[in-house]
Every structure is written in structure tokens, then in C-alpha cells.
Design an enzyme around this catalytic site. Structure first.
Site, PDB file in Angstrom:
ATOM      1  N   TYR A 173      -6.715  20.108  11.757  1.00 48.07           N
ATOM      2  CA  TYR A 173      -6.551  20.010  10.187  1.00 48.07           C
ATOM      3  C   TYR A 173      -6.776  21.786  10.191  1.00 48.07           C
ATOM      4  O   TYR A 173      -7.544  22.273  11.061  1.00 48.07           O
ATOM      5  CB  TYR A 173      -7.825  19.427   9.862  1.00 48.07           C
ATOM      6  CG  TYR A 173      -8.085  19.836   8.376  1.00 48.07           C
ATOM      7  CD1 TYR A 173      -9.001  20.596   7.799  1.00 48.07           C
ATOM      8  CD2 TYR A 173      -7.143  19.227   7.370  1.00 48.07           C
ATOM      9  CE1 TYR A 173      -9.208  20.984   6.397  1.00 48.07           C
ATOM     10  CE2 TYR A 173      -7.457  19.422   6.161  1.00 48.07           C
ATOM     11  CZ  TYR A 173      -8.544  20.325   5.559  1.00 48.07           C
ATOM     12  OH  TYR A 173      -8.570  20.609   4.082  1.00 48.07           O
ATOM     13  N   ASP A 189      -6.322  28.792  15.350  1.00 44.56           N
ATOM     14  CA  ASP A 189      -7.367  28.456  14.359  1.00 44.56           C
ATOM     15  C   ASP A 189      -8.652  28.272  14.748  1.00 44.56           C
ATOM     16  O   ASP A 189      -9.035  27.333  15.210  1.00 44.56           O
ATOM     17  CB  ASP A 189      -6.515  27.179  13.659  1.00 44.56           C
ATOM     18  CG  ASP A 189      -7.730  26.936  12.318  1.00 44.56           C
ATOM     19  OD1 ASP A 189      -7.199  25.994  11.638  1.00 44.56           O
ATOM     20  OD2 ASP A 189      -8.687  27.594  12.201  1.00 44.56           O
ATOM     21  N   LYS A 243     -16.026  29.742   7.545  1.00 46.47           N
ATOM     22  CA  LYS A 243     -17.337  29.415   8.298  1.00 46.47           C
ATOM     23  C   LYS A 243     -18.406  30.389   8.833  1.00 46.47           C
ATOM     24  O   LYS A 243     -18.755  31.244   7.684  1.00 46.47           O
ATOM     25  CB  LYS A 243     -17.069  28.168   9.259  1.00 46.47           C
ATOM     26  CG  LYS A 243     -16.269  27.044   8.675  1.00 46.47           C
ATOM     27  CD  LYS A 243     -16.197  25.920   9.798  1.00 46.47           C
ATOM     28  CE  LYS A 243     -15.052  24.960   9.484  1.00 46.47           C
ATOM     29  NZ  LYS A 243     -15.572  24.002   8.254  1.00 46.47           N
TER      30      LYS A 243
HETATM   31  P1  KE4 Z   1     -11.668  25.788   4.467  1.00 49.50           P
HETATM   32  O1  KE4 Z   1     -10.580  25.716   3.700  1.00 49.50           O
HETATM   33  O2  KE4 Z   1     -12.352  24.442   4.294  1.00 49.50           O
HETATM   34  O3  KE4 Z   1     -12.851  26.923   4.289  1.00 49.50           O
HETATM   35  O4  KE4 Z   1     -11.153  25.671   6.015  1.00 49.50           O
HETATM   36  C1  KE4 Z   1     -10.138  24.875   6.306  1.00 49.50           C
HETATM   37  C2  KE4 Z   1     -10.238  24.666   7.745  1.00 49.50           C
HETATM   38  C3  KE4 Z   1      -9.249  25.381   8.524  1.00 49.50           C
HETATM   39  N1  KE4 Z   1      -9.120  25.327  10.127  1.00 49.50           N
HETATM   40  C4  KE4 Z   1     -10.048  24.292  10.564  1.00 49.50           C
HETATM   41  C5  KE4 Z   1      -9.907  24.264  12.095  1.00 49.50           C
HETATM   42  C6  KE4 Z   1     -11.047  23.669   9.802  1.00 49.50           C
HETATM   43  O5  KE4 Z   1     -11.870  22.872  10.451  1.00 49.50           O
HETATM   44  C7  KE4 Z   1     -11.083  23.812   8.455  1.00 49.50           C
HETATM   45  C8  KE4 Z   1     -11.909  23.183   7.620  1.00 49.50           C
HETATM   46  N2  KE4 Z   1     -12.919  22.268   8.304  1.00 49.50           N
HETATM   47  C9  KE4 Z   1     -13.495  21.130   7.516  1.00 49.50           C
HETATM   48  C10 KE4 Z   1     -14.587  20.261   8.323  1.00 49.50           C
HETATM   49  N3  KE4 Z   1     -13.544  19.567   9.380  1.00 49.50           N
HETATM   50  C11 KE4 Z   1     -14.113  21.624   6.321  1.00 49.50           C
HETATM   51  C12 KE4 Z   1     -15.199  20.483   5.660  1.00 49.50           C
HETATM   52  C13 KE4 Z   1     -14.569  20.110   4.415  1.00 49.50           C
HETATM   53  O6  KE4 Z   1     -13.248  19.859   4.512  1.00 49.50           O
HETATM   54  O7  KE4 Z   1     -15.286  19.913   3.442  1.00 49.50           O
END
Ligand code: KE4
Length: 429
Positions: A142, A237, A265
Site C-alpha cells: 500500500y 516507500d 509518519k
Molecule cells: P498517508 O497518506 O496515510 O500518510 O500514507 C500513505 C502510506 C504510504 N505508504 C505506506 C507504506 C503506508 O503504510 C501508508 C499509510 N499507512 C496506513 C497504515 N497501513 C495508514 C493508516 C490509514 O490508512 O489510516
């Protein structure tokens, strides 16, 4: 009716699913989300004053624990000077310098507001740099919710069984190729098929959105070789792994140098910050100096920078914190793994302070093996842990995050409650 239930009942009238991010809705575990009122250290407190040992840590950012005093003070001080200027500030330069000085793969960096934005922008600049259109991602990984990446995606998309989202047009995904995580042959065959059309390979160097799946020996090195050989950009990533495994993240931990890295994060210390950076020859293509456009009203926001830079400075200046975090996490996950082995239908993957417990009898090394997990049993497990004061990801295909402030007592309590669950639930519905 609890306060959480009451508030959630109202929330669903105004917000889709009552939440601002799907995984928070507890949909896959079939219970009502706990409305969190405050957090401190390793604890979350809900609106009914229940206390939980927290293994989400806001999905990664809270590596120093919640409400770290130094980070809070920095935010208070910055906020008192004004929340946002839409103009260049010194703290953004300090933030960029801090990262560029310590991460060899990052020669220049651009701040954005989320991991999604960071990845979307990194892919755009990789396409601008190579003049190519296709990208390779991995099934179950993801990378945020930009259209072209919602293809066989992990995290909430996988949990909801919607790895390919509605509303994303074929035009947006026609250039997104998917390979199998930990399977270099699946990548090589795509390069062989499109030898001069692939702009980049984007990978979670430790997959953490199908549950935690560490890279097999040689996998990341193999991606580096293939990208070099076929003149494609390798993007790590590191939204989750950045500053998590060690200060230098996965590129330092595994000794593999990507061309671009995306962050989120931890870099924001709990405030909305993402970033993408890497080789100067690639990053100099980004507007306003180059033809690849990207912008953002709140990018590099001074209050968010204050939170992020304070957290990063603490992490940079205390390598011993990582030693202690990784040692206690290793011990914790090994105990969980030993418990899992007594059950026969349970696996634990872990690396550093990241881990996942899967209810399946086979090792989990990719999306297909993760997908075989018994998500109903995970739901029973998660609700049992919640009812006993342990807050885990309310979805099988996520990660556990241990923080630097989790005490041995809290970790031991978590093992005891997990043992009680396995003893009480022999896989029966
Ligand atoms: P954000 O747009 O949510 O800040 O980041 C996206 C993203 C990009 N790359 C990786 C490897 C990620 O894990 C994420 C977002 N992680 C999720 C948890 N699996 C965020 C939690 C959520 O979607 O509420």
C-alpha cells in the site's frame, strides 16, 4: 450505551463510516470503534476512560510514545509564532538538512503533507526523469490512495476486500504493473516484457500493509540490480520503515541504496508531514527549478516541522534508543512467536519494532499467503485484546508498532493476554 458508542452513532451520520480513515471503523472486527480522548506514553484513553496499551502509535508516528514533552513544547512554541505563513521558513531548511546529512540516498528532499502525496509526487518525478510511463508495484503493498496505486493495494483496501478501488479509471491504472513481493522473477519478467517502458519500481522495503512481511534475503538487492540494469528508478516507500528500523531506515538497515525515498509518519512527529527525496539529478526536475510540477499550501508547515524536527533530532542524537527498542521488540515478538507455535494455526512475522500475528498455518511471505489468514479468528483475537486493555490494529492486514516507551511490564502483560486468548480460542467460531 458507552460514550464511544454514543459518539460513534452520531459520527456515522456526518462522516462516511463515522471515520476519517477506513481502518479506524473496526469494520473487519465487527465492533464499535473506541473514541480516543487522549494518549500518554504507551497508553491510549477512550471517552469512557478505558486505558489501553497502544500498538498502533497512530500507525507509526509515535515511536517516542504519545505526548512526548519535548515534541509538545516545540509545537507550543512554534504555534505561538503563528500557525502557517505560506512562505519559506528557516525550519524547513533545517529539516531538509537534517535528513540529507544523515541519509546518503537523499541528496535533496521536498516536504508534503502525507505519505500519499509523497508517493504520488515521487512517481511523477520518476516518470519525468525517465520519460517513461509504466510503474511496477507489488500486490498487497500500500502506497497511499492516489489513483494509479490503488491496484491490488494492501492495508484498508485489502482488509475491505477492495484492492482495486471503485472510481479509479482504467486510464489511471493502465500503466501500473504488479509483481509478487519477494519474487524477483515476477519483476524480471515485467522488465523483459517492457524493457524500455518502466519508469520505476516502488516497494515497501519491509511490507507492512498485508501484515508485516520482511524482504527475503537478496530481494531488495535484486530490485536494485534490475532497476540499474533497465535504467528504472528504484523507490523505497519508507513511510513506515523510515526512522523506524534505525535512523537511516531500510536503506541503511539493508544496505541497499534506492534512487528515491518517500517518508511520512515518524518524520512529522504526529503532525501531517510527508516527504520525498533522493538523487539530486532527479529531484532538480521538481518545480520551480524543473518541469515536474508539485505544490502544497501547507507543505513544510512551521508547526508540523517543529514536531517533526524535534522528534528526528531526539532519534538522531540517541542511537541507544534504537538499540533498546529493537532488543525489547525482538524479545517480545519472539515470545509471541513461541506462543503462536503452540497453537498450530498462528504465525508471527517481525523485524525491529514492527510485527504481525497471522492466523494461518503457513508462513506468510507475500499477498497470497497473507490472504489465507483466518480474519474471523483475528477479529475474535482483536476484540479479546481490546476487552483486556490491549489496542491492536483492528484489521489483520496491518502492523503492530512497539514504541520506545513500552515498558517490559506492558509487553509482558500483552503476551499474557495473547496467551489467554489462544488458550480460550482453539480456532472455534
Ligand atoms: P498517508 O497518506 O496515510 O500518510 O500514507 C500513505 C502510506 C504510504 N505508504 C505506506 C507504506 C503506508 O503504510 C501508508 C499509510 N499507512 C496506513 C497504515 N497501513 C495508514 C493508516 C490509514 O490508512 O489510516
Amino acid at each position: 450505551m458507552t460514550r464511544s458508542q454514543k459518539i460513534y452513532e452520531e459520527a456515522v451520520n456526518y462522516i462516511p463510516g463515522g471515520v476519517n480513515s477506513p481502518v479506524r471503523a473496526f469494520g473487519s472486527i465487527g465492533s464499535t470503534p473506541r473514541m480516543i480522548a487522549r494518549a500518554e506514553g504507551a497508553y491510549l484513553y477512550d471517552e469512557d476512560e478505558n486505558r489501553y496499551i497502544d500498538y498502533i502509535g497512530s500507525w507509526g508516528p509515535m515511536i517516542l510514545g504519545h505526548a512526548n514533552r519535548e515534541v509538545l513544547e516545540a509545537v507550543f512554541d512554534a504555534a505561538a509564532k503563528g500557525l502557517s505563513f505560506g512562505a519559506a521558513t528557516a525550519i524547513e531548511v533545517e529539516m531538509a538538512k537534517l535528513i540529507c546529512e544523515r541519509i546518503p540516498a537523499v541528496e535533496m528532499i521536498r516536504m508534503v503533507n502525507s505519505g500519499t502525496e509523497a508517493v504520488m509526487s515521487a512517481i511523477r518525478v520518476a516518470r519525468g526523469y525517465t520519460g517513461r510511463e509504466k510503474i511496477i508495484k507489488f500486490t498487497g503493498c500500500y502506497h497511499g490512495h492516489s489513483d494509479g496505486l490503488l491496484v491490488k493495494a494492501g492495508s484498508g483496501a485489502m482488509t475491505a476486500g477492495q484492492p482495486d478501488s471503485a472510481g479509479v479509471t482504467a486510464g489511471c491504472t493502465k500503466d501500473t504493473l504488479t509483481a509478487t513481493y519477494n519474487d524477483l522473477d515476477s519483476v524480471e519478467s515485467l522488465f523483459a516484457q517492457f524493457p524500455e517502458e518502466i519508469a520505476c519500481v516502488i516497494v515497501e522495503p519491509v511490507a507492512a500493509n498485508m501484515g508485516v512481511v520482511p524482504p527475503k534475503e537478496g530481494f531488495l538487492e535484486g530490485l536494485r540490480y534490475l532497476c540499474t540494469r533497465y535504467h528504472a528508478v528504484l523507490i523505497f516507500d519508507e513511510v513506515i520503515t523510515g526512522f523506524r528500523l534505525c535512523f537511516g531506515g531500510a536503506s541503511e538497515y539493508f544496505g541497499v541504496r534506492p534512487d528515491l525515498i518517500t517518508y511520512g509518519k515518524i518524520i512529522g512527529g504526529g503532525m501531517p508531514v510527508g516527504a520525498y527525496g533522493g538523487k539530486r539529478e532527479i529531484m532538480k526536475l521538481v518545480a520551480p527549478v524543473g518541469p515536474v510540477y508539485q505544490a502544497g499550501t501547507l507543505s513544510g508547515n512551521p508547526v508540523a516541522m517543529a514536531a517533526g524536527i524535534t522528534q528526528l533530532r531526539i532519534l538522531r542524537d540517541h542511537p541507544e534508543y534504537y538499540t533498546s527498542l529493537n532488543e525489547k521488540s525482538e524479545q517480545f515478538f519472539r515470545k509471541l512467536q513461541m506462543l503462536a507455535q503452540t497453537d498450530g494455526n498462528c504465525q508471527v512475522n517481525h523485524i525491529g519494532s514492527l510485527g504481525s500475528l497471522f492466523f494461518t498455518d503457513a508462513q506468510v511471505t507475500d499477498y497470497e499467503s497473507a490472504k489465507r489468514s483466518d480474519t474471523d479468528r483475528y477479529a475474535r483475537y482483536c476484540n479479546f485484546m481490546l476487552d483486556h486493555g490491549i489496542y491492536l490494529a483492528p484489521a489483520q492486514f496491518e502492523a503492530m508498532f512497539v514504541s520506545m516507551v513500552h515498558t517490559q511490564e506492558q509487553l509482558d502483560e500483552t503476551i499474557d493476554v495473547a496467551a489467554d486468548f489462544l488458550y480460550s480460542d482453539k480456532g472455534e467460531a
